[in-house]
Design an enzyme around this catalytic site. Structure first.
Site, short mmCIF file in Angstrom:
data_model
loop_
_atom_site.label_atom_id
_atom_site.label_comp_id
_atom_site.label_asym_id
_atom_site.label_seq_id
_atom_site.Cartn_x
_atom_site.Cartn_y
_atom_site.Cartn_z
N LYS A 198 60.07 -33.34 -29.62
CA LYS A 198 59.60 -35.12 -28.55
C LYS A 198 60.93 -36.20 -29.26
CE LYS A 198 58.48 -38.80 -29.00
NZ LYS A 198 59.26 -40.11 -28.93
N GLY A 251 59.99 -40.72 -38.92
CA GLY A 251 59.54 -42.33 -38.84
C GLY A 251 59.03 -43.08 -39.03
N SER A 252 58.70 -44.38 -38.87
CA SER A 252 58.26 -45.57 -39.42
C SER A 252 56.81 -44.87 -40.64
CB SER A 252 57.56 -46.77 -38.97
OG SER A 252 57.00 -46.45 -37.83
N GLY A 256 53.66 -43.68 -39.17
CA GLY A 256 53.38 -42.06 -40.06
C GLY A 256 51.36 -42.13 -40.11
N GLU A 273 57.55 -38.11 -43.08
CA GLU A 273 58.50 -38.71 -44.31
C GLU A 273 58.51 -39.18 -42.75
OE1 GLU A 273 61.31 -37.74 -46.24
OE2 GLU A 273 62.53 -39.34 -44.88
N CYS A 307 67.09 -44.19 -44.24
CA CYS A 307 65.58 -44.17 -44.87
C CYS A 307 66.04 -44.08 -46.17
CB CYS A 307 64.48 -43.12 -44.00
SG CYS A 307 65.31 -41.01 -44.35
N GLU A 367 61.27 -52.96 -46.29
CA GLU A 367 62.73 -51.93 -45.55
C GLU A 367 62.49 -52.36 -44.56
OE1 GLU A 367 61.69 -48.16 -43.56
OE2 GLU A 367 62.81 -47.28 -44.75
#
Ligand code: ADP
Length: 479
Positions: A198, A251-252, A256, A273, A307, A367
């Site tokens: 996805k 992703g974020s 996660g 990750e 990232c 972030e």
């Protein structure tokens, strides 16, 4: 940007200004069991060019739980045949995939720029990373090394082999929409797994291109299944699906955590990750011009939407003014949305630099995922290292210095998964492990051969040819 693009996609359905473009835009489908099919729910998501929101790149299925279920069934049907296909044969198909990616690199890069806004040179780099990953990892089809080791009893043999984990769900973000899917897809396939992938709802076209190339390369039906749609529906359904043995997510950190919790509930393997708050340390003995170039590239390359972006630059006070020439300023430059001329039609923001930032400030802790960096003054290397480690993330760090002792000391003392000397925090290569510590990850590494530990399970094999019962840890062995 992801949120903004989502809101725009909804708005686009209503906006008459885009009607003409929409009628020219292509309709894409899911790929399930080797067939291109619409979503069972019949809903669509418009993929909009973030540099010119009048441009509708295409419409993609807004898939449902039923679509996920069908894709998982297709992956299950294909699994036994694929896992029994010798790994070198699986790899041959992947090498063909690599050739297709090379042939179409320019088209894929242009598609990617259109759907997510990265400049062409960088989207070319994104496709190149997928090519590199494909060739490097396909080579594992002739390795996938296990090991042999002595057994503690006589006439007994011990070895370890890799086996596929089974059905894998891959959930990917929008900023590297071909490279990151390839980091997961290629090792999953070479290890003998079947997958449901996805992509981010904002950037499905690049992953569609990758999957289409898999079809052309001869990946058998059901081995790779593509389901596009929103994270809250398709992504959540995947993380909760009892038949998906593994979820690999990029992703974020917040998302996660949701993925990890869902996987923990059902004992699924989960590789994450997530975010970063990466740092460049510039010591007083650094080549300052080189360090400035590195900091600018690290902070503003890919609009800071990596990232590994350099969103903190910790500069020794002796060279601080060379870096930040605004005395005592907080916002040294940037910070505004760009709205003039062609930029009025898209999402553009000025490169932004904050100076004289204190390490605890929000801008130095969270972030940002945009073209924003903070310059933090420091008095010493040890203080700089403390600042570097003083965030919740641990992905990438760098030091600029001419002193080898300082470079090694900093490398040893920073708690990150990646470290650079006299180079920026970005620019990972596919044959080294990629990932981070603390809130960046959960202990796994992608890329390198280390990724094989995510997508394969170790099986320890004991082979007793003594012809009698031998009890490890209990029987005495005469020496
Ligand atoms: P970003 O902020 O970079 O968009 P996200 O973590 O929101 O990062 O998205 C990364 C991927 O995770 C996307 O494919 C997104 O659709 C998916 N996602 C978002 N929410 C969920 C969720 N609740 N469960 C599973 N996947 C999700």
């Amino acid at each position: 940007m992801a949120q903004a693009k989502k809101a725009l996609a909804k708005k686009a359905r209503k906006s008459s200004g885009r009607a003409a473009n929409r009628s020219r835009s292509k309709t894409y489908q899911n790929y399930i069991g080797g067939r291109w099919v619409p979503s069972a729910g019949g809903e669509w998501i418009e993929n909009i060019n973030p540099a010119d929101t009048r441009d509708v790149v295409g419409r993609f299925p807004s898939s449902t739980e039923e679509d996920v279920d069908r894709a998982v069934s297709a992956a299950a049907d294909a699994f036994d045949h694929w896992r029994r296909t010798p790994a070198p044969r699986r790899a041959e198909i992947l090498f063909r995939l690599g050739e297709i990616l090379i042939r179409n690199k320019d088209v894929y890069a242009a598609d990617m720029t259109r759907e997510m806004g990265k400049v062409l040179k960088e989207t070319g780099g994104d496709v190149q990373e997928a090519i590199d990953c494909t060739y490097y990892t396909a080579g594992e089809g002739r390795r996938l090394h296990g090991f042999t080791t002595p057994a503690e009893m006589p006439n007994k043999f011990a070895m370890c082999v890799r086996q596929p984990v089974g059905l894998c769900g891959l959930i990917t973000p929008w900023n590297f929409p071909m490279a990151i899917p390839s980091w997961k897809l290629i090792p999953a396939l070479v290890c003998g797994n079947t997958v449901v992938i996805k992509p981010a709802e904002d950037t499905p076209l690049s992953t569609y291109n990758l999957v289409k190339a898999c079809e052309e390369a001869g990946v058998p039906p059901g081995v790779v299944n593509l389901v596009t749609g929103y994270g809250e529906t398709v992504g959540a359904e995947m993380t909760n699906h009892s038949a998906l043995r593994l979820i690999s997510f990029t992703g974020s950190t917040d998302t996660g955590r949701l993925v990890a919790s869902a996987c923990a509930e059902r004992n699924a393997i989960c590789s994450l990750e997530m975010g970063g708050k990466n740092v460049i340390i510039v010591m007083e003995d650094a080549d300052v011009d080189n360090a400035i170039e590195g900091a600018v590239w690290g902070a503003f390359g890919t609009s800071g939407q990596r990232c590994t972006a350099s969103s903190r630059v910790v500069v020794h006070k002796k060279v601080y003014r060379q870096f930040a020439n605004e005395d005592g300023a907080t916002l040294a430059c940037g910070g505004q949305r760009l709205t003039k001329g062609d930029q009025a039609r898209g999402f553009f923001i000025e490169p932004t630099v904050f100076t004289d930032v204190a390490p605890h400030m929000r801008v130095a802790q969270e972030e940002i995922f945009g073209p924003v960096t903070s310059v933090i003054p420091t008095n010493s290397l040890d203080e700089a290292i403390e600042i570097a480690n003083g965030v919740r993330y641990g992905l990438s760090a760098a030091i600029y210095t001419q002193d080898v002792n300082r470079a090694f000391h900093a490398m040893n003392e920073t708690y990150t998964g990646i470290f650079y000397v006299n180079a920026s925090t970005i620019g990972a290569e596919v044959h080294l492990p990629f990932g981070g510590t603390k809130a960046t990850g959960n202990g796994h590494r992608e890329a390198g051969t280390q990724v094989l530990d995510i997508f394969s399970e170790w099986k320890s094999v004991y082979f007793d040819y003594s012809g009698k019962l031998q009890r490890a840890q209990i029987d005495e062995v005469e020496v």
